[in-house]
Design a protein around this motif. Structure first.
Motif, mmCIF file in Angstrom:
data_model
loop_
_atom_site.group_PDB
_atom_site.id
_atom_site.type_symbol
_atom_site.label_atom_id
_atom_site.label_comp_id
_atom_site.label_asym_id
_atom_site.label_seq_id
_atom_site.Cartn_x
_atom_site.Cartn_y
_atom_site.Cartn_z
ATOM 1 N N GLU B 11 0.850 -1.190 0.000
ATOM 2 C CA GLU B 11 0.000 0.000 0.000
ATOM 3 C C GLU B 11 0.881 1.234 0.000
ATOM 4 O OE1 GLU B 11 -2.838 0.417 3.051
ATOM 5 O OE2 GLU B 11 -4.118 -1.185 2.294
ATOM 6 N N LEU B 12 0.690 2.078 -0.993
ATOM 7 C CA LEU B 12 1.526 3.280 -1.110
ATOM 8 C C LEU B 12 0.692 4.518 -0.820
ATOM 9 C CD1 LEU B 12 3.255 2.292 -4.461
ATOM 10 C CD2 LEU B 12 4.182 2.002 -2.160
ATOM 11 N N ARG B 13 1.256 5.414 -0.034
ATOM 12 C CA ARG B 13 0.590 6.701 0.172
ATOM 13 C C ARG B 13 0.958 7.681 -0.931
ATOM 14 N NH1 ARG B 13 4.288 5.871 3.948
ATOM 15 N NH2 ARG B 13 5.660 7.504 3.180
ATOM 16 N N SER B 14 2.146 7.510 -1.496
ATOM 17 C CA SER B 14 2.645 8.514 -2.431
ATOM 18 C C SER B 14 2.476 8.057 -3.874
ATOM 19 C CB SER B 14 4.124 8.773 -2.158
ATOM 20 O OG SER B 14 4.662 9.579 -3.188
ATOM 21 N N ARG B 15 1.967 8.967 -4.673
ATOM 22 C CA ARG B 15 1.772 8.673 -6.098
ATOM 23 C C ARG B 15 2.828 9.369 -6.957
ATOM 24 N NH1 ARG B 15 -3.173 6.285 -7.186
ATOM 25 N NH2 ARG B 15 -4.402 5.905 -5.309
ATOM 26 N N LYS B 34 12.627 13.377 0.482
ATOM 27 C CA LYS B 34 11.801 13.928 1.551
ATOM 28 C C LYS B 34 10.838 14.991 1.010
ATOM 29 C CE LYS B 34 12.179 16.107 6.075
ATOM 30 N NZ LYS B 34 13.017 17.051 6.826
ATOM 31 N N SER B 35 11.377 15.845 0.200
ATOM 32 C CA SER B 35 10.600 16.945 -0.341
ATOM 33 C C SER B 35 9.498 16.415 -1.265
ATOM 34 C CB SER B 35 11.563 17.876 -1.080
ATOM 35 O OG SER B 35 10.903 18.963 -1.604
ATOM 36 N N ALA B 36 9.809 15.385 -2.026
ATOM 37 C CA ALA B 36 8.830 14.780 -2.929
ATOM 38 C C ALA B 36 7.834 13.903 -2.185
ATOM 39 C CB ALA B 36 9.560 13.957 -3.989
ATOM 40 N N GLU B 37 8.114 13.621 -0.910
ATOM 41 C CA GLU B 37 7.325 12.631 -0.165
ATOM 42 C C GLU B 37 7.215 11.334 -0.963
ATOM 43 O OE1 GLU B 37 3.731 14.005 1.800
ATOM 44 O OE2 GLU B 37 4.333 16.078 1.378
ATOM 45 N N ALA B 38 8.313 10.960 -1.574
ATOM 46 C CA ALA B 38 8.308 9.777 -2.448
ATOM 47 C C ALA B 38 8.533 8.517 -1.645
ATOM 48 C CB ALA B 38 9.394 9.921 -3.508
ATOM 49 N N GLN B 39 7.897 7.435 -2.077
ATOM 50 C CA GLN B 39 8.131 6.138 -1.452
ATOM 51 C C GLN B 39 8.852 5.190 -2.388
ATOM 52 O OE1 GLN B 39 3.877 5.541 -0.315
ATOM 53 N NE2 GLN B 39 4.837 4.437 1.379
ATOM 54 N N VAL B 40 8.593 5.338 -3.672
ATOM 55 C CA VAL B 40 9.195 4.434 -4.651
ATOM 56 C C VAL B 40 10.268 5.192 -5.426
ATOM 57 C CG1 VAL B 40 8.793 2.967 -6.649
ATOM 58 C CG2 VAL B 40 7.045 3.139 -4.858
ATOM 59 N N CYS B 65 11.856 3.630 2.044
ATOM 60 C CA CYS B 65 11.503 3.689 0.627
ATOM 61 C C CYS B 65 11.547 2.297 -0.007
ATOM 62 C CB CYS B 65 12.480 4.597 -0.129
ATOM 63 S SG CYS B 65 12.231 6.336 0.237
ATOM 64 N N ILE B 66 10.799 2.161 -1.069
ATOM 65 C CA ILE B 66 10.901 0.957 -1.880
ATOM 66 C C ILE B 66 11.878 1.249 -3.011
ATOM 67 C CG2 ILE B 66 9.661 -0.592 -3.446
ATOM 68 C CD1 ILE B 66 7.123 0.071 -1.821
ATOM 69 N N ILE B 67 12.935 0.462 -3.058
ATOM 70 C CA ILE B 67 13.875 0.601 -4.176
ATOM 71 C C ILE B 67 13.282 -0.135 -5.370
ATOM 72 C CG2 ILE B 67 16.202 0.070 -5.034
ATOM 73 C CD1 ILE B 67 16.571 1.769 -2.681
ATOM 74 N N MET B 68 13.191 0.550 -6.477
ATOM 75 C CA MET B 68 12.741 -0.099 -7.713
ATOM 76 C C MET B 68 13.907 -0.040 -8.691
ATOM 77 S SD MET B 68 9.398 0.718 -10.081
ATOM 78 C CE MET B 68 9.753 2.447 -10.400
ATOM 79 N N PRO B 69 14.743 -1.066 -8.708
ATOM 80 C CA PRO B 69 15.861 -1.045 -9.644
ATOM 81 C C PRO B 69 15.304 -1.043 -11.062
ATOM 82 C CG PRO B 69 15.940 -3.004 -8.209
ATOM 83 C CD PRO B 69 14.630 -2.330 -7.974
#
Lengths: 257, 257, 257, 257
Positions: B11-15, B34-40, B65-69
């Motif tokens: 479940e991701l909060r950030s799009r 942090k500024s982007a509020e990014a998770q992926v 964060c989720i690393i997406m190589p």
């Protein structure tokens, strides 16, 4: 950095101005104002019923907002001037959004009458924000006449058609040393963001919020979009390129291993 | 209302997904995230130097964060598959963004090779997010192959040209029952907002942030714009009209008095 | 069907007006006029050297053309009026294209001064074609002042940026009962065609032809495009749809056999 | 200069291909062909009734035209191949437009099946013109498979939505050494002109003509627009500028006198 919008000597934190027409009921207005984080609220003077306590739209506007009465219904400068004076006399303060419209189909503003009204009212001490058809020379005259900002339309009022006048609005932004507030026509937050990215000082939104499925949520969406656009303007956008450029160098990954 | 984006069971909060290429130095990455509020966060595997502690870009990505190589550098399915396996073996988790590119000028992805790689990797338990040229039938095959989302381009990568493929992306949004993540080409927050308003599930931004005058501020601007667009999508936008409609009834203001 | 454009009592077959500035030499002008099949040719009065036979640009314009002198260089109504009178006195006929420009960066026309000049000159018997910033109320006043047509810009003069003011030009076409002649900014034949499809009465092109690789061929291209757009306008375009519709019924071809 | 379009060894004068679906009756087709000055006419094989003399659409197509049967109705490569062979066996010649569509809402073509059918049919000596979703790598494979041209869509078929895929079509034009024929979606002559200005080799139009108020006139309009766009492409368009540039030098007209 302090990025304040100053109009008529007032420092504003919010660059999203809102209108109060077309809502299903006045009772939703406080939630809209809060959700939009709006400070400047425009109200058609003719919609203000000073005699009725319940119906008076002003009762629904939070105290820390700036009421910007508008002259909607005025068909020439004289009518706009009379409405402005009535508004001030009725205690609505000295901000006035001038709307002079005699076209019934597209409701296009009349720049010449608007300039005339601006001259008179600015001299009388009003903080004058004229709604206008985007045109450089008219904007110059509005500035000379004492306007505190100019409010070019993005598209005909109430149409949600977006920033269709971008070419002309950009010229105002580049050439006129006043806040340019895009008023009318913006239908989606992305369009408000685009106006702000170009360097608009603020946007005014009414129909797009009032006719949304969920007006309170849409007010919030516009609020975020306006902030996003303003930040992007200050940050400076990257160059637009014709050809692609890899985010990482292209060659040799597997060969290197 | 809970509006969560679910991909690969997470479940991701950030799009707003972000890329890590093109920044002046890795040290800015934590502030960007942090500024982007990014998770992926996507990282080209070839940019990861597992042997160097200082240089390892992974050290700059926050733990939550989720690393997406991504398989950047792969020129066909086999190379993409090998890179994906290397990434997982190296401890980068089981998310993989497939990029297969053999075109050197526009860096356009190869949908056919991408479908092949997706089939293999999805069966191996990867959460596969394929970068693609927007095309309905290719997206259907990616879904059938087990993709967790599809990532159509808005314009060639690195160009900041915007959502130029809107017509085709809209079709994917309407027809494919997977999150549609617009990746590549978005140059301004307004363009990200527009993608979200159409119903995109998320956007991935790299160049527009990395090449901005102030990348940290631009990351924030994109974050706000993505939220704005998503809210507007849920709220439901008002109808676009041909002719104007007054926010308040037009007639008779002064005559009534 | 006779589809004639009537301006100032003259029946015109050609809806492509051309300008004579920016050409490498005057000697190319006759070929341009022929290739464009143009009838109305605008010439800046200040470029006419009545004393020199060789240099006089008028010598390069075929006899069956209508010379439309323009007031380029005028910065207000009075200067425009003086130039118009000089032009007529010099034998250039009674057509006059009013250009009043005091902005040096975008060369945007001054609608208010243009309206003033139109009033005076129309009373003096000129056939007045004012160049204008597209604005409905200004166009109404130009009509009331006696203009024979109005000439809104598509984009700033000389920019080849195209029909960027479409939203406003469409309103003029729908609301003003005069030929609307799109002047300035059109850079490609497709843009001229688009203006004509919307219902413009004519277009005026100069820079796009003069700065083309092969100006004579480009003049021909514009000529064809203008005819195409006019024909499409008369023919009536089909409805724009959201979803696809097969040109032939979709189902069952092979099963039927 | 001879500007011939060569496809399958045939030299074509006309760059406007037309379709025969959706007309009110077959009897209008000869006028359409003549008015469009079309040489290549596409017909859905399933619409050809070889047993009926009256109804046979082929009887309405002038002898000097090239019939390009299409495989409309095919849902995969095998069906397309069968239809192509049937068409040739029935005497329709060796040109074939491949359409493979299994999507019922937008009728988007299936590039992968189309590539497969192209491979087989090109080897069998057909002149193969595949209808496709614009995608660079698919176009490269179509070329490798022996396509004589590629036919990317401008918008979903039958929608009259215009050249919405411009970004991707431009890439095909720049990168693929085959004629690029924009097929489907073009709704107005200006859009056809725009495709040609970009460097398209031809356009195919059906719905926009068939659904026009006056289809014969609209066919003519498209014919002129295609010529205009092609001429402009060859002539070379002028530079697009940000700021205005006077057609004549600005200063000093009246002062000089």
């Amino acid at each position: 950095m302090e990025d304040k919008l100053v109009i008529g000597g007032r420092e504003l934190r919010s660059r999203l101005f809102i209108g109060t027409g077309k809502f299903s009921s006045n009772e939703i207005i406080p939630s809209i104002v809060k959700s939009a984080e709006a400070q400047v609220i425009t109200v058609a003077l003719r919609r203000i019923d000073f005699e009725s306590k319940d119906e008076n739209i002003l009762n629904y506007i939070p105290d820390d907002c700036i009421i910007m009465p508008n002259t909607s219904g005025a068909r020439n400068a004289d009518e706009a001037i009379r409405i402005a004076r009535l508004a001030r006399a009725a205690g609505c303060g000295n901000w006035i959004k001038i709307e002079v419209v005699s076209d019934n189909r597209y409701l296009m503003p009349d720049n010449i009458e608007t300039i005339r009204a601006t001259e008179v009212l600015a001299k009388e001490g009003f903080v004058v924000l004229p709604y206008m058809s985007p045109d450089l020379m008219a904007a110059k005259r509005l500035k000379d006449a004492g306007a505190a900002a100019v409010m070019p339309l993005g598209a005909p009022i109430g149409t949600n058609r977006g920033l269709r006048t971008k070419e002309l609005v950009k010229i105002l932004i580049n050439e006129i040393d006043l806040p340019i507030i895009v008023d009318a026509g913006l239908g989606k937050p992305s369009e408000a963001a685009e106006a702000m990215e170009l360097g608009a000082g603020a946007v005014l939104v009414n129909t797009a919020i009032a006719t949304a499925g969920d007006p309170v949520k849409m007010a919030k969406a516009f609020s975020l979009a306006v902030k996003a656009g303003r930040m992007a303007y200050f940050s400076g956008t990257g160059t637009v390129k014709e050809y692609a450029e890899a985010s990482s160098p292209l060659t040799g990954f597997l060969l290197d291993k």
